[in-house]
Motif scaffolding. Structure first.
Motif, short mmCIF file in Angstrom:
data_model
loop_
_atom_site.label_atom_id
_atom_site.label_comp_id
_atom_site.label_asym_id
_atom_site.label_seq_id
_atom_site.Cartn_x
_atom_site.Cartn_y
_atom_site.Cartn_z
N GLU A 1 0.84 -1.20 0.00
CA GLU A 1 0.00 0.00 0.00
C GLU A 1 0.87 1.24 0.00
OE1 GLU A 1 -2.85 0.01 3.10
OE2 GLU A 1 -3.89 -1.77 2.39
N ASP A 2 0.35 2.30 -0.63
CA ASP A 2 1.05 3.58 -0.65
C ASP A 2 -0.01 4.67 -0.68
OD1 ASP A 2 3.02 5.46 -0.73
OD2 ASP A 2 3.61 5.08 -2.81
N ARG A 3 0.33 5.82 -0.18
CA ARG A 3 -0.65 6.91 -0.13
C ARG A 3 0.08 8.25 -0.15
NH1 ARG A 3 -5.55 7.06 4.13
NH2 ARG A 3 -5.85 5.09 3.03
N ASP A 4 -0.51 9.23 -0.82
CA ASP A 4 -0.02 10.60 -0.78
C ASP A 4 -1.22 11.50 -0.52
OD1 ASP A 4 1.39 12.90 -0.94
OD2 ASP A 4 1.95 12.72 -3.06
N ASP A 5 -1.22 12.15 0.62
CA ASP A 5 -2.29 13.08 0.99
C ASP A 5 -1.86 14.47 0.53
OD1 ASP A 5 -4.36 14.45 2.07
OD2 ASP A 5 -3.92 13.98 4.16
N ILE A 6 -2.44 14.94 -0.55
CA ILE A 6 -1.96 16.17 -1.20
C ILE A 6 -2.78 17.36 -0.76
CG2 ILE A 6 -1.55 17.29 -3.42
CD1 ILE A 6 -1.25 14.50 -4.65
N ARG A 7 -2.11 18.32 -0.14
CA ARG A 7 -2.76 19.56 0.32
C ARG A 7 -1.83 20.72 -0.01
NH1 ARG A 7 -6.61 18.11 4.60
NH2 ARG A 7 -6.49 15.86 4.99
N THR A 8 -1.84 21.14 -1.27
CA THR A 8 -0.93 22.18 -1.71
C THR A 8 -1.53 22.89 -2.92
OG1 THR A 8 1.36 22.61 -2.41
CG2 THR A 8 0.37 20.55 -3.16
N ASN A 9 -0.76 23.74 -3.59
CA ASN A 9 -1.30 24.48 -4.73
C ASN A 9 -1.51 23.55 -5.93
OD1 ASN A 9 1.11 24.59 -6.65
ND2 ASN A 9 2.02 25.35 -4.75
N LEU A 10 -2.23 24.03 -6.94
CA LEU A 10 -2.65 23.17 -8.04
C LEU A 10 -1.47 22.66 -8.86
CD1 LEU A 10 -5.84 25.02 -9.36
CD2 LEU A 10 -5.67 23.13 -7.75
N MET A 11 -0.45 23.46 -9.07
CA MET A 11 0.68 23.02 -9.90
C MET A 11 1.48 21.93 -9.19
SD MET A 11 1.89 26.61 -11.65
CE MET A 11 2.86 25.78 -12.90
N ASP A 12 1.72 22.12 -7.90
CA ASP A 12 2.41 21.06 -7.15
C ASP A 12 1.54 19.81 -7.03
OD1 ASP A 12 4.62 22.63 -6.83
OD2 ASP A 12 4.19 23.22 -4.76
N SER A 13 0.22 20.00 -6.92
CA SER A 13 -0.69 18.86 -6.85
C SER A 13 -0.60 18.04 -8.13
CB SER A 13 -2.13 19.34 -6.66
OG SER A 13 -2.28 20.00 -5.42
N TYR A 14 -0.58 18.72 -9.26
CA TYR A 14 -0.47 18.03 -10.55
C TYR A 14 0.83 17.23 -10.62
CZ TYR A 14 0.01 17.46 -15.63
OH TYR A 14 0.20 16.95 -16.88
N ASP A 15 1.94 17.84 -10.24
CA ASP A 15 3.25 17.16 -10.28
C ASP A 15 3.26 15.93 -9.38
OD1 ASP A 15 4.38 18.85 -12.13
OD2 ASP A 15 5.26 20.19 -10.62
N ARG A 16 2.68 16.03 -8.19
CA ARG A 16 2.69 14.90 -7.26
C ARG A 16 1.78 13.77 -7.73
NH1 ARG A 16 2.42 17.58 -1.32
NH2 ARG A 16 1.78 15.45 -0.76
#
Length: 236
Positions: A1-16
């Motif tokens: 299992e792996d998880r990334d909880d993304i809470r940042t701006n849209l450009m960084d969200s897209y990259d992650r």
């Protein structure tokens, strides 16, 4: 299992999001107009742009991108313009957040309105063996079966050349079989050394499983081909 909880701006969200897809999914070789292109990047560029551009941001429902054994799906809060399954060949695109859409198009991360859905259908079929299904509701969903993709990954992980003996064992064990039955099937005597050489490695690779996993030495123990083993057989 792996998880990334993304809470940042849209450009960084897209990259992650793109990095997460690259980490867990293969990139199939594909030629278009004489040039190699990345199917994975083209597909998930459209999926993640949809998540970020068309989300209903005043709705607290969290956007999701989930990779499961048999499917990949996304969920996104949405202000629906119609309800039901979207037909890529016959639909009317409707801008949800036009300012965001223009920004993403300007930086090359999104297509003209409507073009992304058709592109997703085209490349999705080449990558997954089936077109992604897009459902327009209060929660916008994209659902993609990954059976063909899983079969490719399994065949790569185990071996490019699978011995005929392994195939015989996996085919034989579609229905549970005892250890001595398996060895007899491949013309070997039922001794521990043959078990260690020919059955144990398939268990270690996840191609065979014990029917009584909590009692390995049970006299009623049998061995059955796993889902991973069946995918390997199907890929051949």
């Amino acid at each position: 299992e792996d998880r990334d909880d993304i809470r940042t701006n849209l450009m960084d969200s897209y990259d992650r999001l793109m990095a997460f897809a690259a980490k867990h999914l293969p990139d199939k070789f594909f030629i278009e107009n004489g040039q190699r292109i990345s199917l994975r990047d083209n597909i998930f560029r459209e999926i993640f742009a949809n998540i970020l551009i068309h989300r209903e941001y005043i709705n607290p429902f969290p956007a999701k991108f989930v990779i499961e054994k048999e499917s990949i799906f996304t969920e996104n809060s949405n202000k629906p313009h119609g309800h039901g399954l979207i037909d890529p060949a016959n639909f009317t695109p409707f801008p949800k957040n036009p300012v965001l859409a223009r920004f993403f198009r300007q930086i090359g991360w999104a297509e003209e309105l409507g073009a992304g859905v058709r592109k997703l259908a085209k490349f999705g079929k080449a990558y997954f063996g089936a077109e992604p299904k897009l459902y327009e509701k209060d929660i916008f969903r994209i659902i993609i079966p990954t059976v063909n993709l899983s079969a490719k990954q399994v065949s790569e992980q185990v071996s490019e050349q699978v011995s005929e003996q392994v195939v015989h064992i996996l085919e034989f064990c579609r229905e549970p079989k005892k250890k001595h039955e398996i060895l007899k099937h491949i013309d070997l005597s039922p001794v521990y050394l043959n078990y260690k050489r020919h059955i144990q490695p398939l268990i270690n690779k996840g191609l065979l499983e014990l029917t009584i996993s909590d009692k390995p030495q049970s006299s009623k123990q049998k061995y059955q081909t796993t889902e991973k083993g069946l995918l390997l057989l199907n890929s051949r």
